[in-house]
Scaffold this active site. Structure first.
Site, mmCIF file in Angstrom:
data_model
loop_
_atom_site.group_PDB
_atom_site.id
_atom_site.type_symbol
_atom_site.label_atom_id
_atom_site.label_comp_id
_atom_site.label_asym_id
_atom_site.label_seq_id
_atom_site.Cartn_x
_atom_site.Cartn_y
_atom_site.Cartn_z
ATOM 1 C CG HIS A 185 -2.393 0.399 0.961
ATOM 2 N ND1 HIS A 185 -2.751 1.748 1.500
ATOM 3 C CD2 HIS A 185 -3.249 -0.107 0.430
ATOM 4 C CE1 HIS A 185 -3.898 1.972 0.839
ATOM 5 N NE2 HIS A 185 -4.442 0.810 0.235
ATOM 6 C CG HIS A 284 -6.511 -0.898 -8.148
ATOM 7 N ND1 HIS A 284 -7.487 0.228 -7.949
ATOM 8 C CD2 HIS A 284 -6.446 -1.243 -6.586
ATOM 9 C CE1 HIS A 284 -7.214 0.801 -6.763
ATOM 10 N NE2 HIS A 284 -6.702 -0.243 -5.845
HETATM 11 MG MG LIG Z 1 -3.506 -1.749 -3.604
#
Ligand SMILES: [Mg+2]
Length: 381
Positions: A185, A284
């Site tokens: 992240h 994503h």
């Molecule tokens: Mg991600």
């Protein structure tokens, strides 16, 4: 055919839907949004609508070129996401006007089913083993988790070991025949990312995602070279030119977001660009049903598509989830980890317009969490 109206809807938990109507009655849907900046993207779509109202919706590529480059200033998440949602809606209209799903217009299906994965563990993972077991029970063969909560630029042995232990708990549940992907992240410094990858190697994650923040994409090759774990990145890259910096550096998977990286038109090109480097595609998609539908259309036409993220049951979706705005939620049903090829025209989903209109009365003001370290300093989320 002409575009007659363009309207956006703020939908909980953090989405923005776009409805494009034409003079022959065909309606296309898109999802132009940046998480936490939905109002800003809506304003960009509104500005772009000046050009689109009255235009022929079938000239998708020409609109993409004009909307992307015609404002002189270009790129970045806001403008690229506005174009992305418009592009999705135009492909939806085109498919519906011809009576075929979008992937038929991209060369036809290259597979019959598409593997998917869901999230476990939320922002600060704890009871991930139990959640993984629930997802296996639900029929998934792959899950993704955050490796850690907030992390300092250099971390203690205990913090590193805690991250390894969480992934190990999930690996134990998933076994050798299923997969666990681990998302850093962009929370972890390059120095700690190298250490954590080394420690995770025996657990063989499917991939490690965003080992560094996108500003450091030029350095991602150092992470790739330091580990045998496949490295994935790209949810915060917005065009094929952004991917130019990372593709030659040894990444294994690119993850353009259909709602951020210029929509179906550009993500299709990014997929082909990745193929030239032997890199897989895993779009994503922690967003809503239109974004997922657009992702699947690209997946079914892309030979290097590896796996598709979905937001079903993701920690953000409390009270408003992926299937709540579909006339027929069965389109996203999965078995043994795979969804079937969508066969309905356009994006392949029918939006429940009454549910969308009702949800938009509430709207949302979702913002990204702001994290701080124990000393009060800013921490990457
Ligand atoms: Mg991600």
């Amino acid at each position: 055919m002409k575009i007659t109206s363009i309207k956006t809807y703020l939908i909980e938990p953090r989405w923005l839907f776009l409805r494009v109507e034409t003079d022959d009655g065909i309606v296309g849907w898109g999802e132009p949004v940046v998480e936490g900046r939905a109002h800003t993207v809506a304003a960009a779509v509104d500005e772009m609508s000046d050009y689109l109202i009255g235009a022929d919706p079938t000239r998708i590529e020409d609109h993409w070129q004009v909307l992307t480059k015609g404002g002189f200033y270009r790129g970045g998440p806001i403008l690229s996401s506005a174009v992305a949602g418009i592009d999705q809606a135009l492909w939806d209209i085109r498919g519906k006007s011809l009576g075929v799903p979008v992937h038929e217009l991209l060369g036809g299906a290259v597979r019959d089913t598409m593997r998917i994965y869901c999230w476990i563990g939320g922002d600060e993972p704890t009871e991930v083993g139990e959640e993984a077991a629930r997802q296996v029970e639900a029929g998934l063969t792959a899950v993704k988790m955050n490796a850690t909560g907030r992390m300092r630029p250099l971390e203690t042995t205990a913090q590193i070991q805690a991250a390894v232990d969480r992934v190990a708990a999930v690996r134990e549940v998933m076994g050798p025949d299923r997969d666990v992907a681990v998302d850093f992240h962009g929370r972890i410094s390059p120095a700690v990312a190298r250490v954590l990858c080394r420690e995770l190697e025996p657990l063989q994650p499917m991939f490690v995602e965003e080992p560094v923040v996108p500003e450091l994409s030029a350095d991602i090759g150092k992470i790739c070279a330091s580990t045998t774990i496949p490295i994935a990145t790209g949810e915060r890259l917005f065009s094929r030119w952004d991917f130019r910096d990372v593709l030659p550096q040894g990444v294994a998977v690119v993850q353009p977001d259909l709602s951020h990286a210029g929509g179906i038109s550009e993500c299709r090109r990014i997929a082909a660009f990745a193929e030239a480097y032997g890199v897989a595609l895993a779009p994503h998609c922690p967003l809503g049903p239109v974004s997922l539908a657009a992702s699947l259309q690209v997946d079914f036409a892309s030979p290097n598509a590896l796996i598709q993220e979905t937001s079903l049951g993701i920690h953000y979706n409390q009270g408003s989830d992926l299937l709540d705005y579909l006339a027929d939620p069965a389109v996203f049903a999965f078995a043994d980890g795979y969804v079937q090829r969508p066969t309905a025209p356009g994006l392949g989903v029918e939006i429940d317009e009454a549910a969308v209109a009702k949800a938009a009365e509430t709207g949302h003001r979702w913002r990204s969490p702001i994290w701080r370290h124990e000393d009060g300093g800013f921490a990457e989320w």
